[in-house]
Design a protein around this motif. Structure first.
Motif, mmCIF file in Angstrom:
data_model
loop_
_atom_site.group_PDB
_atom_site.id
_atom_site.type_symbol
_atom_site.label_atom_id
_atom_site.label_comp_id
_atom_site.label_asym_id
_atom_site.label_seq_id
_atom_site.Cartn_x
_atom_site.Cartn_y
_atom_site.Cartn_z
ATOM 1 N N ALA A 1 10.091 14.372 -3.638
ATOM 2 C CA ALA A 1 10.112 15.835 -3.574
ATOM 3 C C ALA A 1 11.214 16.352 -2.656
ATOM 4 C CB ALA A 1 8.754 16.351 -3.106
ATOM 5 N N HIS A 2 11.775 15.506 -1.805
ATOM 6 C CA HIS A 2 12.849 15.914 -0.903
ATOM 7 C C HIS A 2 14.210 15.935 -1.594
ATOM 8 C CE1 HIS A 2 10.713 15.813 3.070
ATOM 9 N NE2 HIS A 2 9.881 15.048 2.379
ATOM 10 N N PHE A 3 14.273 15.475 -2.842
ATOM 11 C CA PHE A 3 15.558 15.310 -3.521
ATOM 12 C C PHE A 3 15.635 16.186 -4.762
ATOM 13 C CE2 PHE A 3 14.746 11.453 -1.147
ATOM 14 C CZ PHE A 3 15.954 11.263 -0.481
ATOM 15 N N PRO A 4 16.865 16.491 -5.222
ATOM 16 C CA PRO A 4 17.017 17.218 -6.486
ATOM 17 C C PRO A 4 16.306 16.489 -7.620
ATOM 18 C CG PRO A 4 19.117 17.080 -5.327
ATOM 19 C CD PRO A 4 18.163 16.191 -4.577
ATOM 20 N N GLU A 5 15.734 17.241 -8.534
ATOM 21 C CA GLU A 5 14.887 16.669 -9.578
ATOM 22 C C GLU A 5 15.665 16.074 -10.745
ATOM 23 O OE1 GLU A 5 12.190 19.667 -10.821
ATOM 24 O OE2 GLU A 5 11.071 19.693 -8.918
ATOM 25 N N ARG B 1 0.798 -1.223 0.000
ATOM 26 C CA ARG B 1 0.000 0.000 0.000
ATOM 27 C C ARG B 1 0.835 1.279 0.000
ATOM 28 N NH1 ARG B 1 -2.984 -2.848 3.943
ATOM 29 N NH2 ARG B 1 -2.151 -1.490 5.559
ATOM 30 N N SER B 2 2.122 1.161 -0.245
ATOM 31 C CA SER B 2 2.939 2.365 -0.396
ATOM 32 C C SER B 2 2.485 3.052 -1.679
ATOM 33 C CB SER B 2 4.428 1.999 -0.472
ATOM 34 O OG SER B 2 4.845 1.358 0.698
ATOM 35 N N SER B 3 1.672 4.087 -1.535
ATOM 36 C CA SER B 3 0.972 4.653 -2.673
ATOM 37 C C SER B 3 1.872 5.542 -3.508
ATOM 38 C CB SER B 3 -0.228 5.473 -2.189
ATOM 39 O OG SER B 3 0.234 6.630 -1.501
ATOM 40 N N PHE C 1 5.371 7.919 -2.616
ATOM 41 C CA PHE C 1 6.623 7.998 -3.377
ATOM 42 C C PHE C 1 6.881 9.410 -3.886
ATOM 43 C CE2 PHE C 1 5.634 3.360 -4.141
ATOM 44 C CZ PHE C 1 6.628 2.891 -3.300
ATOM 45 N N ARG C 2 5.837 10.092 -4.358
ATOM 46 C CA ARG C 2 6.010 11.460 -4.853
ATOM 47 C C ARG C 2 6.462 12.392 -3.742
ATOM 48 N NH1 ARG C 2 1.251 10.531 -7.997
ATOM 49 N NH2 ARG C 2 0.006 11.725 -6.522
ATOM 50 N N ARG C 3 5.896 12.216 -2.554
ATOM 51 C CA ARG C 3 6.275 13.064 -1.428
ATOM 52 C C ARG C 3 7.743 12.845 -1.051
ATOM 53 N NH1 ARG C 3 2.304 15.466 1.770
ATOM 54 N NH2 ARG C 3 3.649 15.229 3.597
ATOM 55 N N THR D 1 21.787 5.468 3.998
ATOM 56 C CA THR D 1 20.849 4.502 4.566
ATOM 57 C C THR D 1 20.346 4.944 5.934
ATOM 58 O OG1 THR D 1 20.518 2.145 5.027
ATOM 59 C CG2 THR D 1 22.650 3.090 5.652
ATOM 60 N N LEU D 2 19.245 4.300 6.358
ATOM 61 C CA LEU D 2 18.596 4.583 7.645
ATOM 62 C C LEU D 2 18.242 6.057 7.770
ATOM 63 C CD1 LEU D 2 20.798 2.340 9.992
ATOM 64 C CD2 LEU D 2 18.554 1.810 9.013
ATOM 65 N N ILE D 3 17.557 6.570 6.726
ATOM 66 C CA ILE D 3 17.144 7.962 6.664
ATOM 67 C C ILE D 3 15.650 8.046 6.946
ATOM 68 C CG2 ILE D 3 17.051 10.042 5.226
ATOM 69 C CD1 ILE D 3 19.901 8.986 5.729
ATOM 70 N N MET D 4 15.241 8.925 7.843
ATOM 71 C CA MET D 4 13.817 9.195 8.027
ATOM 72 C C MET D 4 13.416 10.290 7.042
ATOM 73 S SD MET D 4 12.387 7.147 10.111
ATOM 74 C CE MET D 4 10.803 8.018 10.143
ATOM 75 N N CYS D 5 12.454 9.967 6.195
ATOM 76 C CA CYS D 5 12.025 10.914 5.158
ATOM 77 C C CYS D 5 10.507 10.855 5.039
ATOM 78 C CB CYS D 5 12.691 10.568 3.831
ATOM 79 S SG CYS D 5 12.358 11.743 2.506
ATOM 80 N N ASP D 6 9.856 11.955 5.359
ATOM 81 C CA ASP D 6 8.401 12.047 5.263
ATOM 82 C C ASP D 6 7.715 10.927 6.062
ATOM 83 O OD1 ASP D 6 6.674 13.996 3.801
ATOM 84 O OD2 ASP D 6 5.646 12.152 3.229
ATOM 85 N N GLY D 7 8.270 10.641 7.220
ATOM 86 C CA GLY D 7 7.653 9.663 8.102
ATOM 87 C C GLY D 7 7.966 8.213 7.798
ATOM 88 N N ARG D 8 8.800 7.954 6.798
ATOM 89 C CA ARG D 8 9.182 6.583 6.459
ATOM 90 C C ARG D 8 10.694 6.422 6.537
ATOM 91 N NH1 ARG D 8 5.463 3.179 3.822
ATOM 92 N NH2 ARG D 8 7.108 1.644 4.232
ATOM 93 N N LEU D 9 11.112 5.228 6.951
ATOM 94 C CA LEU D 9 12.534 4.906 6.957
ATOM 95 C C LEU D 9 12.936 4.480 5.550
ATOM 96 C CD1 LEU D 9 15.004 4.567 8.884
ATOM 97 C CD2 LEU D 9 14.359 2.146 9.062
ATOM 98 N N ILE D 10 13.973 5.101 5.000
ATOM 99 C CA ILE D 10 14.381 4.798 3.633
ATOM 100 C C ILE D 10 15.896 4.634 3.550
ATOM 101 C CG2 ILE D 10 12.469 6.224 2.770
ATOM 102 C CD1 ILE D 10 14.659 8.173 1.683
ATOM 103 N N LYS D 11 16.332 4.020 2.454
ATOM 104 C CA LYS D 11 17.723 4.115 2.032
ATOM 105 C C LYS D 11 17.701 4.383 0.543
ATOM 106 C CE LYS D 11 18.821 -0.741 0.978
ATOM 107 N NZ LYS D 11 19.557 -1.942 1.398
#
Length: 292
Positions: free
Chosen positions: A18-22, A7-9, A13-15, A99-109
């Motif tokens: 948006a935190h990164f260079p385009e 359900r990762s909509s 992903f767009r949000r 790695t182990l980055i919190m981004c928009d409420g989700r843990l990502i790498k």
């Protein structure tokens, strides 16, 4: 039936993007946070999201990203974008991971790779690190109109099918094919013997056969060496020496060279084509491993 994607909509992903260079030639998400894997329960919904960002100019991209996301980087950030890009391009598989980055409420790498190195890996399988990930279902989030990159992406999938054919018998199921394809990037990986789930490939394929079919269906339909019975989920391939020689000759260059190195007796110094011709006529080449 809807494909079994978590359900990762698209909004999630767009949000995050948006935190990164385009300036991305390709961005995709992969792994258990995006697609179901057998043996993973409800915790999969909160699993870390894995991304790969492909960029034309790593120095420029890291420079922009350091301004936006300074805290994502290790101590290397103080050495600047040029050194980060050098480490990315010259070591390992050509990928730099934060790695182990919190981004928009989700843990990502996320990994960053240059478009140039990705194209080489897709065509030649130099490391099969990112190319191997792209042989399995991924969620494409952004892709520009780079014709060379798009062609290389298609070539990587075709090469994966060809390599899998050489390890299969004359008749087999879709699932057996997809298991071989999914296992290509793990072949020879020590982690699959010690310290990691030995059923990982099966866990990836079983819940995602429909995604694999979507990824490879047109390639199988268009391949002149294949009888693809999509309704029954069965395939038959040409296992004649001539058919196998054709398949061997279309494998990625790095894999052909490795085969030649293994097969070429000391002092013979045969060229790759001669070695592949001999291998195609070896009865053992046509037996296929199959799966139980």
């Amino acid at each position: 039936m809807a494909l079994q994607e978590l359900r990762s909509s698209a909004v999630t992903f767009r949000r995050i993007l948006a935190h990164f260079p385009e300036e991305l030639s390709l961005a995709f998400a992969y792994g258990s946070g995006v697609f179901r894997q057998a043996g993973r329960g409800a915790d999969a919904q909160d699993a870390m999201l894995d991304f790969v960002f492909t960029v034309d100019d790593p120095v420029d991209w890291h420079s922009r990203n350091l301004k936006k996301n300074w805290n994502h980087y290790s101590f290397l950030k103080v050495l600047g974008p040029k050194l980060i890009s050098t480490i990315q391009n010259d070591y390992g598989a050509g990928v730099y991971y934060n790695t182990l980055i919190m981004c928009d409420g989700r843990l990502i790498k996320y990994g960053v790779i240059s478009t140039r190195l990705l194209v080489k890996d897709l065509l030649n399988w130099n490391s099969l690190y990112i190319a191997g990930r792209l042989q399995k279902p991924v969620k494409i989030l952004a892709m520009n109109e780079n014709v060379i990159l798009r062609s290389a992406l298609d070539r990587n999938l075709t090469s994966a099918v060809t390599a899998a054919f050489l390890m299969l018998p004359e008749s087999f199921s879709e699932e057996e094919l997809f298991l071989e394809i999914a296992g290509l990037s793990y072949a020879g990986d020590f982690r699959m013997v010690i310290g990691e789930d030995k059923t990982k490939v099966l866990n990836i394929v079983k819940p995602n056969v429909a995604h694999f079919r979507e990824l490879y269906g047109s390639i199988l339909q268009e391949n002149p060496q294949v009888v693809y019975k999509a309704q029954q989920g069965r395939l038959e391939i040409d296992k004649s020496p001539e058919g196998q020689f054709t398949q061997l000759m279309t494998l990625p260059k790095t894999l052909q060279q490795r085969i030649n190195k293994i097969m070429d007796p000391p002092g013979k110094n045969r060229d790759v084509e001669e070695t592949l011709f001999q291998l195609a006529h070896d009865p053992d080449c046509g037996e296929g491993r199959g799966r139980t």
